[in-house]
Design a protein around this motif. Structure first.
Motif, PDB file in Angstrom:
ATOM      1  N   PRO A 200      68.420  32.356 -96.537  1.00 52.12           N
ATOM      2  CA  PRO A 200      67.211  31.750 -97.109  1.00 52.12           C
ATOM      3  C   PRO A 200      66.334  32.702 -97.902  1.00 52.12           C
ATOM      4  CG  PRO A 200      66.890  32.212 -94.792  1.00 52.12           C
ATOM      5  CD  PRO A 200      68.310  32.584 -95.107  1.00 52.12           C
ATOM      6  N   GLY A 201      66.431  33.992 -97.641  1.00 53.03           N
ATOM      7  CA  GLY A 201      65.502  34.915 -98.275  1.00 53.03           C
ATOM      8  C   GLY A 201      64.136  34.832 -97.602  1.00 53.03           C
ATOM      9  N   LYS A 202      63.257  35.734 -97.967  1.00 51.34           N
ATOM     10  CA  LYS A 202      61.925  35.774 -97.371  1.00 51.34           C
ATOM     11  C   LYS A 202      61.074  34.645 -97.935  1.00 51.34           C
ATOM     12  CE  LYS A 202      57.999  38.876 -96.640  1.00 51.34           C
ATOM     13  NZ  LYS A 202      57.411  40.206 -96.959  1.00 51.34           N
ATOM     14  N   MET A 203      60.355  33.945 -97.041  1.00 53.94           N
ATOM     15  CA  MET A 203      59.481  32.854 -97.479  1.00 53.94           C
ATOM     16  C   MET A 203      58.195  33.425 -98.059  1.00 53.94           C
ATOM     17  SD  MET A 203      58.477  29.422 -95.409  1.00 53.94           S
ATOM     18  CE  MET A 203      57.410  28.158 -96.100  1.00 53.94           C
ATOM     19  N   ASP A 204      57.884  33.040 -99.287  1.00 54.85           N
ATOM     20  CA  ASP A 204      56.707  33.557 -99.978  1.00 54.85           C
ATOM     21  C   ASP A 204      55.467  32.769 -99.546  1.00 54.85           C
ATOM     22  OD1 ASP A 204      55.188  35.051-101.824  1.00 54.85           O
ATOM     23  OD2 ASP A 204      55.373  33.442-103.288  1.00 54.85           O
ATOM     24  N   LEU A 205      54.652  33.360 -98.699  1.00 54.20           N
ATOM     25  CA  LEU A 205      53.492  32.667 -98.139  1.00 54.20           C
ATOM     26  C   LEU A 205      52.432  32.368 -99.206  1.00 54.20           C
ATOM     27  CD1 LEU A 205      53.043  34.523 -94.720  1.00 54.20           C
ATOM     28  CD2 LEU A 205      54.167  32.330 -95.182  1.00 54.20           C
ATOM     29  N   ILE A 206      52.342  33.233-100.213  1.00 52.48           N
ATOM     30  CA  ILE A 206      51.379  32.983-101.292  1.00 52.48           C
ATOM     31  C   ILE A 206      51.766  31.704-102.042  1.00 52.48           C
ATOM     32  CG2 ILE A 206      50.449  33.843-103.477  1.00 52.48           C
ATOM     33  CD1 ILE A 206      50.693  36.660-102.354  1.00 52.48           C
ATOM     34  N   SER A 207      53.067  31.547-102.310  1.00 54.02           N
ATOM     35  CA  SER A 207      53.537  30.333-102.979  1.00 54.02           C
ATOM     36  C   SER A 207      53.280  29.106-102.113  1.00 54.02           C
ATOM     37  CB  SER A 207      55.032  30.447-103.299  1.00 54.02           C
ATOM     38  OG  SER A 207      55.272  31.408-104.292  1.00 54.02           O
ATOM     39  N   ALA A 208      53.519  29.240-100.808  1.00 51.85           N
ATOM     40  CA  ALA A 208      53.270  28.117 -99.898  1.00 51.85           C
ATOM     41  C   ALA A 208      51.802  27.709 -99.936  1.00 51.85           C
ATOM     42  CB  ALA A 208      53.680  28.499 -98.480  1.00 51.85           C
ATOM     43  N   LEU A 209      50.908  28.713 -99.937  1.00 56.13           N
ATOM     44  CA  LEU A 209      49.472  28.428 -99.988  1.00 56.13           C
ATOM     45  C   LEU A 209      49.085  27.798-101.327  1.00 56.13           C
ATOM     46  CD1 LEU A 209      46.738  28.688 -98.574  1.00 56.13           C
ATOM     47  CD2 LEU A 209      46.506  30.968 -99.587  1.00 56.13           C
ATOM     48  N   MET A 210      49.673  28.290-102.416  1.00 60.12           N
ATOM     49  CA  MET A 210      49.377  27.723-103.733  1.00 60.12           C
ATOM     50  C   MET A 210      49.849  26.273-103.822  1.00 60.12           C
ATOM     51  SD  MET A 210      50.353  30.960-106.223  1.00 60.12           S
ATOM     52  CE  MET A 210      49.842  30.152-107.747  1.00 60.12           C
ATOM     53  N   SER A 211      51.044  25.995-103.293  1.00 59.29           N
ATOM     54  CA  SER A 211      51.562  24.630-103.292  1.00 59.29           C
ATOM     55  C   SER A 211      50.645  23.702-102.509  1.00 59.29           C
ATOM     56  CB  SER A 211      52.970  24.618-102.681  1.00 59.29           C
ATOM     57  OG  SER A 211      53.401  23.313-102.406  1.00 59.29           O
ATOM     58  N   LEU A 212      50.237  24.162-101.315  1.00 68.27           N
ATOM     59  CA  LEU A 212      49.343  23.376-100.470  1.00 68.27           C
ATOM     60  C   LEU A 212      48.022  23.103-101.179  1.00 68.27           C
ATOM     61  CD1 LEU A 212      48.479  22.195 -97.698  1.00 68.27           C
ATOM     62  CD2 LEU A 212      47.826  24.514 -97.039  1.00 68.27           C
ATOM     63  N   THR A 213      47.434  24.151-101.760  1.00 69.98           N
ATOM     64  CA  THR A 213      46.126  24.014-102.411  1.00 69.98           C
ATOM     65  C   THR A 213      46.200  23.102-103.636  1.00 69.98           C
ATOM     66  OG1 THR A 213      45.603  26.265-101.695  1.00 69.98           O
ATOM     67  CG2 THR A 213      44.179  25.294-103.374  1.00 69.98           C
ATOM     68  N   ALA A 214      47.255  23.250-104.438  1.00 65.31           N
ATOM     69  CA  ALA A 214      47.392  22.438-105.651  1.00 65.31           C
ATOM     70  C   ALA A 214      47.479  20.958-105.312  1.00 65.31           C
ATOM     71  CB  ALA A 214      48.629  22.881-106.436  1.00 65.31           C
ATOM     72  N   ILE A 215      48.313  20.626-104.338  1.00 67.95           N
ATOM     73  CA  ILE A 215      48.505  19.208-103.993  1.00 67.95           C
ATOM     74  C   ILE A 215      47.271  18.633-103.321  1.00 67.95           C
ATOM     75  CG2 ILE A 215      49.865  17.622-102.573  1.00 67.95           C
ATOM     76  CD1 ILE A 215      52.260  19.508-103.075  1.00 67.95           C
ATOM     77  N   LEU A 216      46.698  19.372-102.368  1.00 64.94           N
ATOM     78  CA  LEU A 216      45.498  18.885-101.691  1.00 64.94           C
ATOM     79  C   LEU A 216      44.349  18.688-102.674  1.00 64.94           C
ATOM     80  CD1 LEU A 216      45.286  20.844 -98.310  1.00 64.94           C
ATOM     81  CD2 LEU A 216      45.736  18.420 -98.653  1.00 64.94           C
ATOM     82  N   SER A 217      44.169  19.621-103.588  1.00 66.71           N
ATOM     83  CA  SER A 217      43.083  19.526-104.553  1.00 66.71           C
ATOM     84  C   SER A 217      43.264  18.308-105.462  1.00 66.71           C
ATOM     85  CB  SER A 217      43.017  20.805-105.393  1.00 66.71           C
ATOM     86  OG  SER A 217      41.989  20.728-106.350  1.00 66.71           O
ATOM     87  N   ALA A 218      44.489  18.114-105.960  1.00 63.84           N
ATOM     88  CA  ALA A 218      44.747  16.989-106.857  1.00 63.84           C
ATOM     89  C   ALA A 218      44.576  15.655-106.133  1.00 63.84           C
ATOM     90  CB  ALA A 218      46.154  17.104-107.439  1.00 63.84           C
ATOM     91  N   VAL A 219      45.142  15.538-104.937  1.00 61.90           N
ATOM     92  CA  VAL A 219      45.048  14.279-104.190  1.00 61.90           C
ATOM     93  C   VAL A 219      43.598  13.996-103.787  1.00 61.90           C
ATOM     94  CG1 VAL A 219      45.739  13.093-102.075  1.00 61.90           C
ATOM     95  CG2 VAL A 219      47.424  14.372-103.370  1.00 61.90           C
ATOM     96  N   PHE A 220      42.871  15.047-103.356  1.00 51.98           N
ATOM     97  CA  PHE A 220      41.470  14.873-102.988  1.00 51.98           C
ATOM     98  C   PHE A 220      40.658  14.392-104.195  1.00 51.98           C
ATOM     99  CE2 PHE A 220      37.148  16.733-102.424  1.00 51.98           C
ATOM    100  CZ  PHE A 220      36.766  15.971-101.335  1.00 51.98           C
ATOM    101  N   GLY A 221      40.900  14.995-105.355  1.00 55.81           N
ATOM    102  CA  GLY A 221      40.191  14.574-106.557  1.00 55.81           C
ATOM    103  C   GLY A 221      40.503  13.139-106.942  1.00 55.81           C
TER     104      GLY A 221
END
Length: 501
Positions: A200-221
């Protein structure tokens, strides 16, 4: 001559396993709808503010939308069965916490934990199906059963909720989850296979946080735009989500082990199916919003009666999802999807006749037909999405499929809801009763304020408001007809020459 590779057929164990993983999927969709009926009782008990009540209802869907992709990627790394069982245990515990919440804030927190656990259910179960059913025809049928379980949950949620609330306190609606999750935890370890990416390779936590923030922000808006109108705050959150999403994509292009393999989108079947999935959900959830209100506000049904008639949609979904595999033995998937969009257009078209003596016939038949058509589409595009991704990325592909549905649904509610509301207001404010309106800009608001007027004026105003709401529904149904037919054409044009999975 090219030698065909034999594909392992699923046996009894896999089909029983499918029945087991269908149960939490049914529960997942029940939890999205069952709470709505409990709102009056929990509001009386907990006395939440309007903002708290909004979060009680919405936080579950918000958290699910934001966490599906990160948790789908996590499942590919730690094991999909392991993630599913962890999610089931957390879901059961959070259900107990929600049932016995003694304040609005504790219920919000419990619903948020339910959302975290719920975000493991759909991608884990769908990616397990990808592992359990290697044969394409069996997999299509299995995905049809999977979609059916969501349909059944959504259909029976209001009915079961209504029955429970007749005899028990509001928290009892959450306890339905307990026996289902216990059954999954007992049988799952024996009946479900484990599968994870061997490299699997190392999971990029920054990418995970960016994905979470992008979707939550868009859906909340988007949700804020639905409830409060289009002003600075919702626009800000939507644009912020888009910006972070763009930065997320740029980051994936630079990483050696990206969080999302963008090469998936080079597969035309994958990218087109993902787009069709989003747009089908756009129409479906947009019309669900209006039909639920039409049953109760225009036709004067109780919530329980509306739930019973709403089962017609579940019936359409069940028929569509379970017949898809048989239809693929007779026709190419692209022709079935095209027919599904045409059927959806027919169903939406029947809603254009609402406002007369045969409302119940038109709304129930239209609801059933467009649900049947979209079920055909959902089954095949879901199959295409998980089938066109490599097995080691099935969890991520599954979560992307579900996230596209969530985003499509949120956009449908926002955009189609706004169009219907504008049509409603336009008709209302052009009437000679406009002086009675003041701040009332919804049918529910008119009905709530009618008791402040004389009987004759109240009756005239309610009749006008119902006609205006029906007019708004005609607009959204008409747009859905045009979009369905456009998608039928694009589907036929885009996928006809793509090789089958």
């Amino acid at each position: 001559m090219k030698k065909e590779i034999a594909v392992k057929k699923a046996g009894t164990k896999e089909w029983i396993g499918l029945a087991i993983i269908a149960l939490p999927c049914m529960l997942y969709s029940m939890d999205l709808t069952i709470l709505n009926l409990a709102v009056p009782k929990l509001s009386e008990d907990l006395q939440p503010t309007s903002a708290q009540l909004l979060w009680i209802v919405d936080i579950y869907g918000f958290v699910i939308a934001g966490l599906m992709i990160p948790l789908g990627a996590l499942g590919d790394r730690i094991g999909r069965k392991k993630l599913l069982l962890i999610g089931a245990a957390v879901f059961g515990l959070a259900s107990v916490l929600a049932a016995f919440s003694n304040s609005a804030n504790s219920l919000i927190a419990s619903r948020a934990i339910l959302g975290v656990a719920g975000a493991t259910l759909a991608p884990s179960t769908l990616s397990l199906i990808r592992s359990m059913f290697e044969d394409p025809k069996q997999r299509t049928l299995a995905i049809g059963v999977w979609i059916t379980s969501f349909s059944i949950g959504g259909a029976i949620g209001p009915v079961i909720g209504g029955i429970i609330l007749e005899f028990y306190w509001w928290g009892a609606v959450f306890l339905v989850a307990i026996p289902i999750m216990i059954l999954l935890l007992i049988l799952g370890p024996f009946l479900l296979p484990e599968f994870k990416d061997p490299n699997p390779g190392k999971m990029d936590l920054i990418s995970a946080l960016m994905s979470l923030t992008a979707i939550l922000s868009a859906v909340f808006g988007i949700k804020m735009a639905v409830t409060e109108g289009l002003h600075f705050q919702p626009v800000f959150f939507i644009l912020l989500g888009i910006l972070i999403g763009w930065l997320f994509i740029r980051r994936q292009q630079r990483l050696d082990n990206p969080f999302i393999d963008l090469k998936l989108f080079e597969n035309r079947k994958f990218s087109t199916s993902l787009s069709l999935n989003l747009l089908a959900a756009f129409m479906l959830f947009g019309m669900f919003l209006f039909i639920a209100q039409y049953f109760q506000l225009v036709m004067d049904f109780s919530a329980f009666e509306a739930g019973l008639w709403g089962i017609s949609s579940g019936i359409g979904f069940i028929i569509g999802a379970l017949t898809t595999q048989y239809l693929t033995t007779k026709f190419k998937p692209v022709f079935i999807m095209t027919a599904g969009f045409v059927l959806a257009a027919l169903g939406f078209g029947l809603l254009l006749f609402l406002g007369g003596s045969f409302d119940l016939f038109f709304i129930v038949s239209g609801f059933t037909i467009f649900s049947l058509g979209i079920a055909l589409v959902f089954t095949l595009v879901t199959d295409a999405i998980v089938g066109s991704a490599p097995p080691e990325q099935a969890g991520l592909a599954s979560s992307m499929s579900e996230t596209s549905s969530e985003l499509g649904g949120a956009l449908g509610i926002a955009i189609l809801g706004s169009i219907g509301t504008l049509a409603y207001k336009n008709k209302m404010f052009r009437s000679d009763l406009q002086n009675e309106l003041n701040i009332v800009d919804s049918l529910g608001g008119v009905i709530a304020r009618a008791n402040q007027l004389s009987a004759d004026r109240a009756s005239d105003l309610i009749v006008l408001a119902k006609e205006a709401f029906t007019n708004g529904m005609h607009w959204t149904a008409g747009i859905s007809v045009i979009l369905s037919l456009t998608l039928a054409f694009l589907c036929l044009n885009s996928l006809r020459k793509v090789k089958p999975i």
